[in-house]
Each structure stands twice: as C-alpha cells, then as structure tokens.
Enzyme design. Structure first.
Site, mmCIF file in Angstrom:
data_model
loop_
_atom_site.group_PDB
_atom_site.id
_atom_site.type_symbol
_atom_site.label_atom_id
_atom_site.label_comp_id
_atom_site.label_asym_id
_atom_site.label_seq_id
_atom_site.Cartn_x
_atom_site.Cartn_y
_atom_site.Cartn_z
ATOM 1 N N GLY A 57 17.036 10.251 -0.213
ATOM 2 C CA GLY A 57 17.894 9.136 0.174
ATOM 3 C C GLY A 57 18.605 9.446 1.473
ATOM 4 N N CYS A 84 14.792 16.478 -1.921
ATOM 5 C CA CYS A 84 15.646 16.244 -0.752
ATOM 6 C C CYS A 84 17.061 15.863 -1.197
ATOM 7 C CB CYS A 84 15.014 15.188 0.160
ATOM 8 S SG CYS A 84 15.706 15.205 1.837
ATOM 9 N N TYR A 85 17.492 14.615 -1.047
ATOM 10 C CA TYR A 85 18.818 14.222 -1.527
ATOM 11 C C TYR A 85 18.961 14.557 -3.010
ATOM 12 C CZ TYR A 85 22.797 11.203 -2.724
ATOM 13 O OH TYR A 85 24.009 10.725 -3.182
ATOM 14 N N HIS A 170 9.608 17.087 1.260
ATOM 15 C CA HIS A 170 9.009 15.925 0.585
ATOM 16 C C HIS A 170 7.574 16.233 0.153
ATOM 17 C CE1 HIS A 170 12.201 12.966 1.278
ATOM 18 N NE2 HIS A 170 12.438 13.649 2.380
ATOM 19 N N GLU A 172 5.738 14.469 -1.703
ATOM 20 C CA GLU A 172 4.987 13.235 -1.955
ATOM 21 C C GLU A 172 4.242 12.707 -0.736
ATOM 22 O OE1 GLU A 172 9.214 11.800 -0.909
ATOM 23 O OE2 GLU A 172 8.233 13.558 -1.767
ATOM 24 N N SER A 224 -5.776 -17.689 -7.441
ATOM 25 C CA SER A 224 -5.563 -17.907 -6.010
ATOM 26 C C SER A 224 -6.772 -17.516 -5.175
ATOM 27 C CB SER A 224 -4.363 -17.079 -5.545
ATOM 28 O OG SER A 224 -4.675 -15.697 -5.591
ATOM 29 N N GLY A 225 -7.708 -16.786 -5.768
ATOM 30 C CA GLY A 225 -8.823 -16.229 -5.009
ATOM 31 C C GLY A 225 -8.575 -14.791 -4.621
ATOM 32 N N GLY A 226 -7.328 -14.316 -4.788
ATOM 33 C CA GLY A 226 -6.982 -12.951 -4.447
ATOM 34 C C GLY A 226 -7.239 -11.989 -5.584
ATOM 35 N N VAL A 227 -7.074 -10.703 -5.304
ATOM 36 C CA VAL A 227 -7.399 -9.680 -6.285
ATOM 37 C C VAL A 227 -6.437 -9.687 -7.472
ATOM 38 C CG1 VAL A 227 -6.083 -7.914 -5.017
ATOM 39 C CG2 VAL A 227 -7.880 -7.218 -6.590
ATOM 40 N N ASP A 228 -5.146 -9.959 -7.252
ATOM 41 C CA ASP A 228 -4.171 -9.846 -8.330
ATOM 42 C C ASP A 228 -4.428 -10.849 -9.448
ATOM 43 O OD1 ASP A 228 -3.125 -8.030 -6.556
ATOM 44 O OD2 ASP A 228 -1.502 -9.328 -5.890
ATOM 45 N N SER A 229 -4.490 -12.131 -9.094
ATOM 46 C CA SER A 229 -4.703 -13.143 -10.126
ATOM 47 C C SER A 229 -6.091 -13.015 -10.745
ATOM 48 C CB SER A 229 -4.502 -14.550 -9.559
ATOM 49 O OG SER A 229 -5.459 -14.844 -8.549
ATOM 50 N N SER A 230 -7.074 -12.601 -9.949
ATOM 51 C CA SER A 230 -8.443 -12.475 -10.464
ATOM 52 C C SER A 230 -8.541 -11.369 -11.507
ATOM 53 C CB SER A 230 -9.412 -12.185 -9.312
ATOM 54 O OG SER A 230 -9.367 -13.204 -8.338
ATOM 55 N N LYS A 368 -1.111 -1.958 -6.003
ATOM 56 C CA LYS A 368 -2.302 -2.701 -5.569
ATOM 57 C C LYS A 368 -3.579 -1.865 -5.679
ATOM 58 C CE LYS A 368 -2.476 -6.238 -3.339
ATOM 59 N NZ LYS A 368 -2.722 -7.662 -3.686
#
Length: 512
Positions: A57, A84-85, A170, A172, A224-230, A368
C-alpha cells in the site's frame, strides 16, 4: 456461488499490485478472495481462511489515517504473510520498528539469504526481487528472524513459531522472477494447502451448485457475444439444459456482421437461444443524443424493454444469469469503502429488480483469464473465447457525438479493417483491445486532384491483464500504416486516421 475450496484471504491496503497477488495465488492452485483491510475479523473467520496475506500500500503505518486492519487478524492462529506495507504493519503491531528508508528502493534489487527460512526454501542467493518502498522494517519484532536482506534494508523476516512471515519486496510481480515460488512456499509449507483449485474442479462444483439452487426452475440469460456471458450461459446450460433461455439482442450497435456470426456460433453450442433484431428501436431512441451518459442510459433502458418483452414469451422465470467477474466485484468495494460508479449499463443492469429475478452469477469468483480457461474446458469456440472485450453500449460509445445509422455503418467498416489487420499481424491475442473511434470532426484532405472534407477516426489499442489498468500498445509502424491506408482508401467518408497513445489511468480505454 459460494466456494467449497480451501481459501486464502488477501486484505487490500490500497496497493496497485493487490490483484496480481490474487492471480499468482490462483495460478498455484489456491482459491483466494480480496477483502478491504477493514473487514471485520468475524467475517474472515466465517470464511474459514487457511491463510491471510496483507497487501502492500502507498501509506506509512505511522501516518494519521493510515489503513490498519484489526490487529486480531494476526492473532487468529492462521498463517500470515505481509508484503511490503503488510510486513511493516505486521512489525508495527508486534512491537518492531518501522522507519523511513535511508535510501529508498524502487525497482530491481538483490537480496542475500542470512539464514534458512521457510519462504526462501530452495531458492538461490542472491535473489533478484522488485522493490517499491519508502519505509522499511528497521527492527523486527521479538521472535522474528531476519532471513534475507539487501545492503539497504531487511528483505524477509519470519516467526515460524507463530506462523508469521513478511517480505519487503513484491513476490507477485513478474519482475521478481522466482516470486511465485516464494508464494508457493507460504501456501504449501506454512498453510499446508493441497492446491486443488483448478478450472475443472470449478466447473464441476459450479454445475452442481447451480443445479441444486435452480432445481426445476427456469432462467434467462442475456447474451452479448462476449466471453463472459457466453461462458456463464454454457456453464448454466450444463446444469439445467433447456430450462435456461438465452436472449441475444442486436442493438444495431454491434461490430460488422457480428449478430449473424455470433448467433450461428451460439446455435452450434446447442444453447437454447433466440436472436432479436432491434437495431431500429435503439437508433430511434438515440436520435439527436450526444451526451455519453445519456447514450448509456438510453441503451440500458431500451435493452431492458426488449429483454423483458422476449422473456415474457418464455413464461414463468425465476432466475437471471449474468457474466459478472471478480474484478467487477472488487470494483464495487474499494479499500476506502464503496467506490464511485465506474460503469453504467454494466451487464444488464436493472433487470433483476425490474423483473423480480434472483441472480445467478457463476463467474463472479473468476478473473478474465480464468473465464477463458473455463470456456476452453467447456469446448466453446475459440472465436468467442478469444474475443476482445466489447462495451455494453456497443459502438455508441465509440461514436463521439450523435449516433446515426450512417455513422454506425462508417465505423463498422473502419473497425472491421482494424480487427482484420491486427489479426493478420498475429497481434489480436497479444493486445487487450483494438478498435476504431469515430470522431465528431471533419478534416481537410486531398484525394486525387480533389480536396475533401470528411471524417477522422482514432485507432485505440491497449495492453492489459484485466482492464482495470492499461497501457497503449506499441503497434509496429507497418501495421499502423496498413490500417490507415486501407481505411482511407476503402471507407468512403473517412480521410484521416490518428493513433491514441494515452494510458489508463489517467485516460479510460473507451473514449466515452
């Protein structure tokens, strides 16, 4: 959907890298959630956390208003890793000393191991790491051993008797090449986790949870045609089959030929889908409107009307399926409390309340890239899985000024050239988004022996991991040249192409 996997909690103290911690933990095979630093202890306990990570942070632990979690978090008997923080706060709570760095460290550093430590087991010394701090632990709390250091600061400390660990760097970020092994040591050796979080196990448990929840009920899903809704629709279809009705609305604001091509793909996926051609309705509502937020609200309201009309034909419905992702969940709860509204018309906002439906959000635990892995495991066509993100309001927010049928067609043609050339250059999967924006200006040009006064378009291509931050893509000059040349030559009505080289923040990815 609630998870049944082992869980690690990441407390967010406002670091730009917090999501990266979560992504690395999940890559190792451990499910984790990000919570605000001030999450009550009893809420963390109810989640049966097997480990806790305190993020970095920008604050100093001593300054007024600095974010402090409840100190009882580190007294729960659960292994804790401070980054870190986070390590500074751990030291502050337990009687150590934190001071401004004599020489601030930003960027690459090398740490030397001082004694055997759990976090650095099996790693070389010296070890390259990424530093970003202005304060440092000048004296660890009693019971802690210094296991690694740079020539300017303590690098890592441990109190194995209390299962408390901390690193000043860090692990990560990609700039700490062996950082994932440090996190793996914490998760496996300190937390004793089995690392069984896989997309296959997620699919199996999610299908079972949806099946149990819905029973013999019925659900609708707005595609919607996108990956999420599909992917969300495909998962729910595995659970309840034809009891889910999918509705794919053509707002008239999709990309060139997108409605027909995607609808055919959905039918090949054996989704119970109906396509609704409603472009004229949306364009009529948008006539004369130039304000971006009004555009979004009009499109959102009209989408709800069209969706409701089609859903009524389905009959009695209890559930609405949405492709909400984990970044959407995180954006709604910032480390300082509820965040400002970032997007209007997110997914199909307003539908659950208007239609009195219960939400099913099978992807709300995922990032995603995890959604794409689920989609591939489900056998969803690659042209949908690898599709770049597309805004809910469609091309309306890529047409600055009034949205008309002619301007939509103009942008569709230019945008199709952008996509085709990006694909030809084998860059489509390497950038997060690439598209054209129709500007509300006309510019002077020369074509042949004639002066022209026609439209200008801006190209936008960005690199990102999850869309929350993004940098403009350094596309090769020859690719930009081909795109520009083709648009000006092939799209009648455009005579100038410019390239957007702004990053997010301070800009956004979309222009409106």
């Amino acid at each position: 959907m609630p998870t049944t996997h082992e869980i690690v909690i990441i407390l967010d103290f406002g670091a730009q890298y917090t999501q990266l911690i979560a992504r690395r933990v999940r890559e190792i095979g451990v499910y984790c959630e990000i919570l605000p630093f001030n999450t009550p202890v009893d809420e963390i306990q109810r989640k049966n956390a097997r480990g806790i990570i305190l993020s970095g942070g920008p604050a100093s632990v001593y300054e007024q208003g600095a974010p402090h979690c409840d100190r009882r978090v580190i007294e729960m008997g659960v292994p804790v890793l401070g980054i870190c923080y986070g390590v500074q706060l751990l030291s502050y709570f337990l009687g150590g000393e934190v001071a401004p760095s004599r020489r601030r460290e930003y960027g690459y550093a090398e740490i030397e191991q001082k004694r055997d430590g759990l976090l650095l087991t099996g790693l070389p010394s010296p070890l390259k790491v990424w530093m970003s701090h202005g304060d440092y632990v000048s004296r660890p709390p009693d019971g802690f051993e210094i296991t690694a250091a740079t020539d300017a600061a303590i690098g890592a400390i441990e109190d194995r008797s209390r299962n408390l660990y901390g690193v000043q760097f860090h692990p990560e970020v990609a700039h700490t090449p062996l950082g994932i092994e440090i996190l793996r040591n914490f998760l496996v050796k300190a937390c004793h986790l089995s690392c069984d979080w896989t997309m296959e196990s997620f699919i199996e448990s999610t299908i079972e949870q949806v099946r149990l929840r819905v029973g013999g009920g019925r659900a609708v899903c707005g595609l919607s045609g996108g990956v999420d809704s599909s992917v969300a629709a495909a998962l729910v279809a595995r659970a309840i089959g034809p009891n889910q009705k999918c509705i794919f609305v053509d707002t008239g604001l999709l990309r060139k030929n997108e409605f027909e091509e995607v609808l055919e793909a959905y039918r090949e996926m054996d989704l119970n889908v109906v396509g609704v051609a409603a472009g004229e309705r949306f364009l009529t509502k948008l006539a004369g409107v130039t304000d971006p937020e009004r555009k979004r609200k009009i499109i959102g309201a009209e989408f709800i009307e069209v969706f409701q009309e089609e859903a009524r034909r389905v009959g009695e419905v209890e559930y609405l399926v949405q492709g909400t992702l984990y970044p959407d969940v995180i954006e709604s709860v910032s480390v300082r409390g509820p965040s400002a509204v970032i997007k209007s018309h997110h997914n199909v906002g307003g539908l659950p309340e208007k239609m009195h439906l219960k939400l099913i959000e099978p992807l709300r635990e995922l990032f995603k890239d995890e959604v794409r892995r689920v989609g591939r495991a489900l056998g969803i066509p690659e042209e949908i899985i690898s599709r770049q993100p597309f805004p809910g309001p469609g091309l309306a927010v890529r047409i600055l000024g009034e949205v008309t049928n002619d301007r939509v067609k103009l942008l569709q043609e230019a945008d199709a050239i952008v996509i085709e050339e990006i694909q030809n250059a084998d860059l489509y999967d390497k950038v997060w988004q690439s598209f054209a924006v129709l500007l509300p200006i006309s510019t002077v040009g020369v074509m042949g022996d004639l002066r022209t006064y026609e439209n200008a378009v801006a190209l936008r291509a960005v690199e990102s991991v999850d869309g929350m931050t993004a940098d403009w893509a350094r596309l090769p000059y020859d690719v930009l040249q081909r795109i520009s040349s083709r648009i000006v030559s092939e799209v009648r009505g455009i005579n100038r192409v410019v390239y957007d080289i702004s990053s997010k923040p301070p800009s956004t990815i979309e222009w409106e």
